[in-house]
Design a protein around this motif. Structure first.
Motif, PDB file in Angstrom:
ATOM      1  N   PHE A 157       0.892  -1.277   0.032  1.00  0.00           N
ATOM      2  CA  PHE A 157      -0.090   0.037   0.130  1.00  0.00           C
ATOM      3  C   PHE A 157       1.144   1.368  -0.052  1.00  0.00           C
ATOM      4  O   PHE A 157       0.698   2.139  -0.760  1.00  0.00           O
ATOM      5  N   ARG A 158       1.755   1.365   0.777  1.00  0.00           N
ATOM      6  CA  ARG A 158       2.730   2.302   0.940  1.00  0.00           C
ATOM      7  C   ARG A 158       3.384   2.617  -0.115  1.00  0.00           C
ATOM      8  O   ARG A 158       3.660   3.931  -0.637  1.00  0.00           O
ATOM      9  N   LEU A 159       3.987   1.545  -0.980  1.00  0.00           N
ATOM     10  CA  LEU A 159       4.838   1.736  -2.073  1.00  0.00           C
ATOM     11  C   LEU A 159       3.786   2.453  -3.278  1.00  0.00           C
ATOM     12  O   LEU A 159       4.190   3.435  -3.741  1.00  0.00           O
ATOM     13  N   SER A 161       1.034   4.105  -2.753  1.00  0.00           N
ATOM     14  CA  SER A 161       0.630   5.636  -2.088  1.00  0.00           C
ATOM     15  C   SER A 161       1.919   6.419  -2.830  1.00  0.00           C
ATOM     16  O   SER A 161       1.527   7.577  -3.211  1.00  0.00           O
ATOM     17  N   HIS A 162       2.977   6.142  -2.296  1.00  0.00           N
ATOM     18  CA  HIS A 162       3.918   6.986  -2.737  1.00  0.00           C
ATOM     19  C   HIS A 162       4.103   7.401  -4.282  1.00  0.00           C
ATOM     20  O   HIS A 162       4.568   8.684  -4.645  1.00  0.00           O
ATOM     21  N   ILE A 164       1.853   7.727  -6.283  1.00  0.00           N
ATOM     22  CA  ILE A 164       0.811   8.381  -6.489  1.00  0.00           C
ATOM     23  C   ILE A 164       1.242   9.945  -6.821  1.00  0.00           C
ATOM     24  O   ILE A 164       1.089  10.780  -8.020  1.00  0.00           O
ATOM     25  N   GLY A 165       2.022  10.269  -5.655  1.00  0.00           N
ATOM     26  CA  GLY A 165       2.670  11.696  -5.674  1.00  0.00           C
ATOM     27  C   GLY A 165       3.698  12.000  -6.613  1.00  0.00           C
ATOM     28  O   GLY A 165       3.821  13.194  -6.914  1.00  0.00           O
ATOM     29  N   ARG A 172       4.613  20.146 -12.963  1.00  0.00           N
ATOM     30  CA  ARG A 172       4.252  21.300 -12.506  1.00  0.00           C
ATOM     31  C   ARG A 172       5.008  22.619 -13.451  1.00  0.00           C
ATOM     32  O   ARG A 172       5.942  22.286 -14.169  1.00  0.00           O
ATOM     33  N   ARG A 258       9.255  20.608  -2.628  1.00  0.00           N
ATOM     34  CA  ARG A 258       8.411  21.142  -1.262  1.00  0.00           C
ATOM     35  C   ARG A 258       8.885  20.444  -0.197  1.00  0.00           C
ATOM     36  O   ARG A 258       8.311  20.391   0.729  1.00  0.00           O
TER      37      ARG A 258
ATOM     38  N   GLU B  74      -3.959  19.518   4.328  1.00  0.00           N
ATOM     39  CA  GLU B  74      -2.392  18.905   4.219  1.00  0.00           C
ATOM     40  C   GLU B  74      -1.850  18.896   5.806  1.00  0.00           C
ATOM     41  O   GLU B  74      -2.003  19.911   6.694  1.00  0.00           O
ATOM     42  N   GLN B  93      -2.458  21.655  -3.296  1.00  0.00           N
ATOM     43  CA  GLN B  93      -1.343  21.924  -2.299  1.00  0.00           C
ATOM     44  C   GLN B  93      -1.112  23.308  -2.271  1.00  0.00           C
ATOM     45  O   GLN B  93      -1.409  24.000  -3.316  1.00  0.00           O
ATOM     46  N   VAL B  94      -0.683  23.899  -1.233  1.00  0.00           N
ATOM     47  CA  VAL B  94      -0.189  25.230  -1.253  1.00  0.00           C
ATOM     48  C   VAL B  94       1.446  25.107  -0.971  1.00  0.00           C
ATOM     49  O   VAL B  94       1.858  24.778   0.279  1.00  0.00           O
ATOM     50  N   ARG B  96       5.256  27.224  -0.374  1.00  0.00           N
ATOM     51  CA  ARG B  96       5.529  28.201   0.767  1.00  0.00           C
ATOM     52  C   ARG B  96       5.438  29.772   0.234  1.00  0.00           C
ATOM     53  O   ARG B  96       5.480  30.479   1.164  1.00  0.00           O
ATOM     54  N   GLN B 101      -1.740  24.658  -5.834  1.00  0.00           N
ATOM     55  CA  GLN B 101      -1.388  24.147  -6.912  1.00  0.00           C
ATOM     56  C   GLN B 101      -2.649  22.614  -6.876  1.00  0.00           C
ATOM     57  O   GLN B 101      -2.760  22.084  -5.951  1.00  0.00           O
ATOM     58  N   LEU B 103      -4.347  19.567  -7.668  1.00  0.00           N
ATOM     59  CA  LEU B 103      -3.919  18.102  -7.801  1.00  0.00           C
ATOM     60  C   LEU B 103      -5.040  17.343  -8.512  1.00  0.00           C
ATOM     61  O   LEU B 103      -4.772  16.525  -9.529  1.00  0.00           O
ATOM     62  N   LEU B 114      -6.021   8.312  -0.863  1.00  0.00           N
ATOM     63  CA  LEU B 114      -5.096   7.150  -1.291  1.00  0.00           C
ATOM     64  C   LEU B 114      -3.371   7.550  -1.181  1.00  0.00           C
ATOM     65  O   LEU B 114      -2.626   6.788  -0.899  1.00  0.00           O
ATOM     66  N   ASN B 115      -3.141   8.885  -1.460  1.00  0.00           N
ATOM     67  CA  ASN B 115      -1.905   9.090  -1.506  1.00  0.00           C
ATOM     68  C   ASN B 115      -1.247   9.522  -0.429  1.00  0.00           C
ATOM     69  O   ASN B 115      -0.226  10.036   0.057  1.00  0.00           O
ATOM     70  N   ALA B 116      -2.179   9.434   0.800  1.00  0.00           N
ATOM     71  CA  ALA B 116      -1.612   9.829   2.211  1.00  0.00           C
ATOM     72  C   ALA B 116      -1.019   8.558   2.856  1.00  0.00           C
ATOM     73  O   ALA B 116      -0.596   8.883   3.904  1.00  0.00           O
ATOM     74  N   ILE B 117      -1.309   7.295   2.565  1.00  0.00           N
ATOM     75  CA  ILE B 117      -0.896   6.276   3.252  1.00  0.00           C
ATOM     76  C   ILE B 117       0.538   6.230   3.627  1.00  0.00           C
ATOM     77  O   ILE B 117       0.741   6.046   4.551  1.00  0.00           O
ATOM     78  N   HIS B 118       1.221   6.182   2.585  1.00  0.00           N
ATOM     79  CA  HIS B 118       2.802   6.199   2.783  1.00  0.00           C
ATOM     80  C   HIS B 118       3.445   7.300   3.830  1.00  0.00           C
ATOM     81  O   HIS B 118       4.528   7.078   4.310  1.00  0.00           O
ATOM     82  N   ASP B 120       1.482   8.740   6.403  1.00  0.00           N
ATOM     83  CA  ASP B 120       0.814   8.685   7.765  1.00  0.00           C
ATOM     84  C   ASP B 120       0.151  10.344   7.795  1.00  0.00           C
ATOM     85  O   ASP B 120      -0.785  10.167   8.909  1.00  0.00           O
ATOM     86  N   PRO B 123      -1.221  14.493   2.227  1.00  0.00           N
ATOM     87  CA  PRO B 123       0.051  15.325   1.577  1.00  0.00           C
ATOM     88  C   PRO B 123      -0.796  16.695   0.832  1.00  0.00           C
ATOM     89  O   PRO B 123       0.009  17.426   0.298  1.00  0.00           O
ATOM     90  N   PHE B 139      -8.876   3.918   7.442  1.00  0.00           N
ATOM     91  CA  PHE B 139      -7.799   2.979   6.802  1.00  0.00           C
ATOM     92  C   PHE B 139      -7.424   1.751   7.383  1.00  0.00           C
ATOM     93  O   PHE B 139      -7.423   0.735   7.140  1.00  0.00           O
TER      94      PHE B 139
END
Lengths: 259, 259
Positions: A157-159, A161-162, A164-165, A172, A258, B74, B93-94, B96, B101, B103, B114-118, B120, B123, B139
DNA sequence: CGATACATTGAACCGGCTCAACCTGCGTGG
DNA sequence: CCACGCAGGTTGAGCCGGTTCAATGTATCG
């Protein structure tokens, strides 16, 4: 018309079939796999010894693949994911005009094929940029195993999820300089995470590939790298990079990364 | 300096806590959830009735959220994913410098978080663009459940795998026209998949949001849309779109969507 | 040593951004 | 009910970063 292939040695896909040489070296498998990123990550996430054993039975060591050999091709039936153990793998797509789009470069410790799960076929090509060693995991089998091993499931899951971003990073609208800086810093950090030097490393990919990945013209890549060198940010000779002013490069990359 | 917030009603994050009203309607929960994308997808992947029951016990119905309310922010601790049941959710996302931006835009049937899993933590921010209803899935609990239900695990894998590819679609190397066409075709198809009209729909997001998402200037969005109208591709009045020449629009989008 | 692919450099061009002004729809309050 | 205010949207003019095109340089390998 059928997709034209670059000239050179007949490019075969080595992934679906199992290299006989690989299955033979089960004596070394365990020691080998201790260095395999996947196992390490699982270990660090609290997986116990016997679980790790299950994983080791599952893994197939593939390679060495040589530069230009494909790991898998777009459209191949999805059967397995793989952890890069050594070398660099480039993933890319080819549109109907024959234009290549580089999706990513995958260093030791990183996993490829995760984006194929939902379509049952690989949505992209994966090609070795230099001599590549892989750990291959049959996906049905590792998914089944993940049923029994919560830590393995969590790791998968983590892999994903990672990943995705990550894809959206260079999409950008940052300047050419910022994207190049981010690219180099990214490489540096990923290499450092696997024990390599974060300041001196080789670009295993061509300028053209970098340009394509960063969505720039190759000429721009050349010019930016040259300017970086003139500004004392780095030394670059051919494909050998030495980062001189890491803080300043990181500052540039900040706009993209970021963090 | 702390991030400035737009004026208006105090924007709270509604996600982490459970709406009391939601937990009360367990009588309706089952019928409600039959319309929930997540359950439907699981059903279609061969999950049996009792498994679906387990899923229903797990789900929390959240909402309605009103335009401008945040689902999560976030940096919030990651606790749950959510399926959009109605309305549109924007993730962004914002940086600094205070620049936003965008997404993605998430329509009914789609899953966010789903992109938050890795990491915790979430994002990105998620905000309702109109009146939004959600199905919230803790989750840890859904992951545990996935241990027992192979189809659920597989569904989660597929969802994540799918999202890996999506982000990189709107790269810089496509023209403004192509990206806009791809955006509209994408919306059209996703809406059609949920039973809405593929030819007439509302843009629930502002021009500015679209521009931001497509990495263009708002002025460019205006100009492109107007040109599309002049060329007879679509009618657009305010935020109401009617696609007139679907084939031609799809042809334009092809360069981006590759399908 | 020649062939080839990759890389660099220079000059001209252009798509989309910036900046600035104006318009439009809509909510608000007098 | 209308005047006003304002956010969002549109339109025009000029500019600039990065691409394109073309030519030259350089490493690698048979």
């Amino acid at each position: 018309m059928s997709p034209s292939r670059p000239p050179g040695p007949p490019a075969r896909t080595v992934f679906p079939r199992t290299s006989p040489a690989v299955l033979a070296d089960d004596g070394d498998a365990l020691t080998f796999c201790t260095t395999c990123a996947f196992s390490q990550a699982c270990l660090s996430e609290g997986m116990d010894k016997s679980a790790l054993m299950d994983l080791h039975v599952l893994v197939e060591h593939v390679g060495p693949l040589h530069a230009g050999e494909h790991v898998f091709r777009e459209g191949d039936p999805f059967t397995a994911i793989a952890a890069v153990r050594a070398g660099t793998v480039k993933t890319y797509q080819v549109d109907r005009n024959g234009h290549e789009q580089v999706l990513g470069f995958h260093l030791p410790g990183e996993v490829i094929g995760l984006n194929a799960i939902h379509g049952d076929r690989y949505p992209c090509n994966a090609i070795a940029l230099d001599t590549v060693m892989l750990c291959r995991f049959s996906f049905p089998r590792i998914a089944t195993l993940a049923q029994r091993l919560p830590n393995l499931q969590q790791h998968l899951f983590r892999l994903m999820s990672h990943d995705i971003g990550v894809a959206s990073l260079f999409a950008r609208d940052n300047s050419a300089d910022e994207r190049m800086a981010a690219f180099l810093i990214g490489l540096s950090r990923r290499l450092a995470a696997r024990g390599f030097s974060p300041r001196r490393f080789q670009l295993t990919m061509s300028r053209t590939d970098i340009a394509n990945y960063l969505r720039q013209a190759p000429e721009t890549v050349s010019r930016v790298l040259r300017r970086f060198e003139q500004d004392g940010l780095l030394h670059i000779k051919q494909r050998d990079v030495e980062i001189v002013d890491l803080p300043r490069l990181e500052a540039l990359a900040l706009a993209v990364l970021r963090s």
